[in-house]
Write an enzyme that holds these catalytic residues in place. Structure first.
Site, PDB file in Angstrom:
ATOM      1  CG  HIS A 102      -3.727  54.034  65.095  1.00 14.96           C
ATOM      2  ND1 HIS A 102      -4.990  54.141  65.654  1.00 14.96           N
ATOM      3  CD2 HIS A 102      -3.923  53.867  63.774  1.00 14.96           C
ATOM      4  CE1 HIS A 102      -5.901  54.028  64.709  1.00 14.96           C
ATOM      5  NE2 HIS A 102      -5.287  53.868  63.563  1.00 14.96           N
ATOM      6  CG  ASN A 104      -8.565  56.537  60.653  1.00 12.37           C
ATOM      7  OD1 ASN A 104      -9.779  56.576  60.838  1.00 12.37           O
ATOM      8  ND2 ASN A 104      -8.031  56.363  59.480  1.00 12.37           N
ATOM      9  N   GLY A 259      -8.558  47.494  48.568  1.00  4.94           N
ATOM     10  CA  GLY A 259      -7.676  48.609  48.866  1.00  4.94           C
ATOM     11  C   GLY A 259      -6.232  48.307  48.512  1.00  4.94           C
ATOM     12  CB  ILE A 261      -1.868  45.056  49.658  1.00  7.93           C
ATOM     13  CG1 ILE A 261      -1.688  44.066  50.819  1.00  7.93           C
ATOM     14  CG2 ILE A 261      -0.636  45.096  48.780  1.00  7.93           C
ATOM     15  CD1 ILE A 261      -2.948  43.752  51.563  1.00  7.93           C
ATOM     16  CB  SER A 263      -1.981  52.207  51.687  1.00  6.90           C
ATOM     17  OG  SER A 263      -1.309  52.908  50.668  1.00  6.90           O
TER      18      SER A 263
END
Length: 300
Positions: A102, A104, A259, A261, A263
């Site tokens: 993961h 980000n 947001g 959903i 994604s």
């Protein structure tokens, strides 16, 4: 800065999806462009049913609008507007010998009624979630993270490694989600660091992602495994789901700001098991992993 960073994450998305397609050798990322009611949108790219990757997403978004009341209370601010952009990725390999990864990298701004920026910051990181522990893989991943950090400040790696261990902690299970990496948030301008310097640091980490992950995939993707290993992978994936839905701030922010959903839940694996009171056998490779997750280690 927001335009500069959004341009960067568009390029980084291209770089990462191309690199992962080359590793898989079969599947390609499918692109989905979307718009957010209230302002902004994104570019979602998903890979599924490949020779190496069972499911994965590398998504970018840039959203803006009025900050919802729930988030105003969370940030302890009044009636403000916001802008948020970032790249978020989760890759779930088919083989239990290959770890889930993961990452980000994001940028956030808040504005007063006149449109003046009142606060801005960067956040992000990258972390590894293996199902079987290969210590040389953990060392490699952390070494790449440390090298990226050391180019900017020798204190960054130990600080953000510790924050990663603390953040990706499944408190209700009393164990780590994986073997960590880096996690940083609220990187704001200070006397020591300008926003341009934070930009240089965050992009350094982003640029290191493929170097941190791809060699591990290449080493493990052809190792043999059986049904027992696959079942263990799916049990551990359940813990991954629990963290994302119970504790992860990014997931909660996306849900509370209306947001997209698909994604937001892109991070969830396609095949998962929850077995009542599942315990690994004494002395097994599975138990070896659990012991490390219960007591995060220094890998360098």
């Amino acid at each position: 800065m927001k335009e500069k960073f959004y341009q960067y994450i568009q390029q980084l998305q291209d770089q990462i999806t191309k690199g992962l397609e080359e590793v898989d050798g079969q599947a390609k990322f499918q692109e989905d462009l979307w718009e957010r009611p209230g302002g902004g949108g994104g570019r979602t790219r998903v890979i599924e049913n490949g020779s190496v990757f069972e499911k994965g997403g590398v998504n970018i978004s840039a959203v803006h609008g009025k900050l919802p009341e729930t988030m105003q209370k969370y940030f302890n601010v009044g009636d403000v507007d916001f802008y948020a952009c970032g790249l978020s990725l989760v890759i779930h390999p088919k083989s239990p010998m290959v770890p889930t990864v993961h990452a980000n990298w994001r940028y956030f701004e808040m504005y007063d009624k006149d449109g003046t920026v009142v606060r801005s910051w960067f956040g992000g990181g990258q972390d590894l979630t293996p199902y079987y522990l290969f210590e040389e893989d953990a060392t490699h991943f952390h070494s790449v993270c440390k090298t990226a950090c050391d180019k900017h400040n020798s204190n960054f790696y130990p600080l953000y490694k510790k924050q990663c261990d603390e953040y990706f902690w499944n408190a209700h299970r009393d164990e780590a989600r994986g073997i960590g990496g880096l996690f940083f948030d609220r990187l704001e301008a200070t006397e020591e660091m300008t926003m341009d310097q934070w930009y240089a640091f965050v992009t350094e980490v982003g640029n290191s992602f493929l170097e941190a992950y791809v060699p591990i995939v290449e080493r493990r993707k052809n190792l043999p495994y059986g049904e027992a290993q696959r079942n263990w992978q799916e049990v551990r994936r359940g813990r991954y789901v629990e963290f994302n839905l119970v504790h992860d701030k990014g997931t909660l922010f996306g849900l509370k700001t209306n947001g997209r959903i698909e994604s937001i839940l892109m991070s969830l694996p396609p095949h998962v098991q929850w077995i009542y009171d599942h315990q690994p056998e004494k002395g097994s490779d599975e138990e070896k992993l659990i012991k490390v997750l219960a007591n995060p280690r220094e890998w360098i």
